[in-house]
Design a protein around this motif. Sequence first.
Motif, mmCIF file in Angstrom:
data_model
loop_
_atom_site.group_PDB
_atom_site.id
_atom_site.type_symbol
_atom_site.label_atom_id
_atom_site.label_comp_id
_atom_site.label_asym_id
_atom_site.label_seq_id
_atom_site.Cartn_x
_atom_site.Cartn_y
_atom_site.Cartn_z
ATOM 1 N N ASP A 41 0.821 -1.209 0.000
ATOM 2 C CA ASP A 41 0.000 0.000 0.000
ATOM 3 C C ASP A 41 0.854 1.258 0.000
ATOM 4 N N ILE A 42 1.948 1.245 0.726
ATOM 5 C CA ILE A 42 2.857 2.397 0.742
ATOM 6 C C ILE A 42 3.405 2.635 -0.659
ATOM 7 N N ARG A 43 3.814 1.559 -1.333
ATOM 8 C CA ARG A 43 4.318 1.681 -2.713
ATOM 9 C C ARG A 43 3.236 2.224 -3.645
ATOM 10 N N ALA A 44 2.028 1.713 -3.484
ATOM 11 C CA ALA A 44 0.931 2.154 -4.357
ATOM 12 C C ALA A 44 0.632 3.638 -4.150
ATOM 13 N N ARG A 45 0.646 4.106 -2.895
ATOM 14 C CA ARG A 45 0.407 5.535 -2.632
ATOM 15 C C ARG A 45 1.498 6.394 -3.245
ATOM 16 N N ARG A 46 2.748 5.963 -3.088
ATOM 17 C CA ARG A 46 3.859 6.735 -3.665
ATOM 18 C C ARG A 46 3.751 6.804 -5.178
ATOM 19 N N GLN A 47 3.424 5.678 -5.795
ATOM 20 C CA GLN A 47 3.297 5.655 -7.251
ATOM 21 C C GLN A 47 2.151 6.549 -7.706
ATOM 22 N N ALA A 48 1.028 6.472 -7.012
ATOM 23 C CA ALA A 48 -0.123 7.300 -7.379
ATOM 24 C C ALA A 48 0.213 8.782 -7.273
#
Length: 103
Positions: A41-48
């Motif tokens: 989820d942390i990776r997904a937020r950063r990517q978004a």
Amino acid sequence: ARPFREETGIGFPLLVAEQREAYRAAGLGSASILHLLYRKDIRARRQARAEGHRQVRLGLGSNPFQLGGSFVFGPGNVDRFAHVSTTFGDNADPSALLAALRG
């Protein structure tokens, strides 16, 4: 749904289940505060964020922990594709969605 519609420029009818009937019917769950700490989820937020996406303000009755899913239904009440998210960053593979649409 209004901010989402305005931000994305959706011009087709947008169906909203204000009481979350559709979420319950599809068997979609809710996350917890702990999901915010999951690496995925942390990776997904950063990517978004890097792609320019942002979270819009939630309206009354909104549940920020509601998990989503992706579904493709065909004529005759046929389920062509179903993906139930298990956490915030868990999204369906776009190529699998396209394949289901092409049917």
